[in-house]
Design a protein around this motif. Sequence first.
Motif, PDB file in Angstrom:
ATOM      1  N   TYR A 176      17.223 -23.026 -10.813  1.00 45.28           N
ATOM      2  CA  TYR A 176      17.747 -21.825 -10.179  1.00 45.28           C
ATOM      3  C   TYR A 176      17.978 -20.789 -11.278  1.00 45.28           C
ATOM      4  O   TYR A 176      18.351 -21.136 -12.400  1.00 45.28           O
ATOM      5  CB  TYR A 176      19.086 -22.094  -9.491  1.00 45.28           C
ATOM      6  N   SER A 207      23.468 -25.842 -11.518  1.00 45.35           N
ATOM      7  CA  SER A 207      22.565 -26.710 -10.750  1.00 45.35           C
ATOM      8  C   SER A 207      23.154 -27.187  -9.438  1.00 45.35           C
ATOM      9  O   SER A 207      22.421 -27.658  -8.560  1.00 45.35           O
ATOM     10  CB  SER A 207      22.187 -27.927 -11.600  1.00 45.35           C
ATOM     11  N   TYR A 208      24.479 -27.074  -9.295  1.00 50.41           N
ATOM     12  CA  TYR A 208      25.143 -27.533  -8.073  1.00 50.41           C
ATOM     13  C   TYR A 208      25.890 -26.405  -7.367  1.00 50.41           C
ATOM     14  O   TYR A 208      26.879 -26.644  -6.681  1.00 50.41           O
ATOM     15  CB  TYR A 208      26.080 -28.700  -8.407  1.00 50.41           C
ATOM     16  N   GLU A 251      22.455 -25.523  -3.417  1.00 52.05           N
ATOM     17  CA  GLU A 251      21.926 -26.861  -3.687  1.00 52.05           C
ATOM     18  C   GLU A 251      22.247 -27.847  -2.570  1.00 52.05           C
ATOM     19  O   GLU A 251      21.477 -28.767  -2.299  1.00 52.05           O
ATOM     20  CB  GLU A 251      22.464 -27.383  -5.023  1.00 52.05           C
ATOM     21  N   THR A 299      17.903 -29.717  -7.158  1.00 54.30           N
ATOM     22  CA  THR A 299      18.367 -30.490  -8.313  1.00 54.30           C
ATOM     23  C   THR A 299      18.172 -31.982  -8.092  1.00 54.30           C
ATOM     24  O   THR A 299      17.698 -32.698  -8.979  1.00 54.30           O
ATOM     25  CB  THR A 299      19.850 -30.183  -8.587  1.00 54.30           C
TER      26      THR A 299
END
Length: 264
Positions: free
Chosen positions: A27, A81-82, A86, A92
């Motif tokens: 992302y 990433s979270y 997501e 991820t």
Amino acid sequence: MRIIETRVKSIYTKSRIPSVDYVINQYVGCQFACKYCYAKFICKWKPYGEWGTWVEVKVNAPELSRKYVEGEVVMSSISDSYQPIEAKMKLTRKILQNMSKRINLSILTKSPLVTRDIDIFRQFKNIKVGLTVNSFEGKEKKLFEPLAPIQRARINALKVLHEEGIKTYAFISPIIPEVTDVEAIVRETKSFADYFFFEVLNLRASGKEFQRILRDNYPESYEIMVNDEKFWRFVKRLKGEIKRLNVKTEGIEVHKRGWEFLKI
């Protein structure tokens, strides 16, 4: 929130971060939109609007992640990433499923969603997962990172990861004089953080908006950050405090005149 789907040729990017060989940014952009975020600079090359109003999604990242690379790999450097997207896209998770489990991987996030992927983390031979904690609650959180998960949720996630056998670290950042309670964070997390990383605020990289927020609301903190003598006195005191806490550390990364890494 504007979502931009893109395709890329590679997902592993050579890194300039000390001791890191590659970064993965599946992302670009972040829904947490923290006011001090250093990644805002990317808006110069991504004309999608104000930071925090868009996320670029590299839809073919999972297939590209199968490539094996040597060295230390960090996920991520200009996003989280979270972040909320997501939960739906699972980009991820798909990358982690496809990656070689021999890769040396470090994941850093502010989101408790990271605990969802413990089953995959267990498959890696060398993985560590960190949560950013900084003691921003109440007024500080509202001013500095209103959209990020609360501190308690991050600390709880760190504890869950540790209890599930995952190597963990607490990333205490940004450390702001008179605001970030480093000792309180360490004392609360030292039983389930395998090591700590300490990063002092890079005032210049935080941008003019955040500089104004800090100056207007925490003038004493701002004065320490802009006054060389006071700043280095603060760093010396901080290093001494961390030594007394007797924890395993990676050092203090002090952003003042570019990248400068101070070992404890």
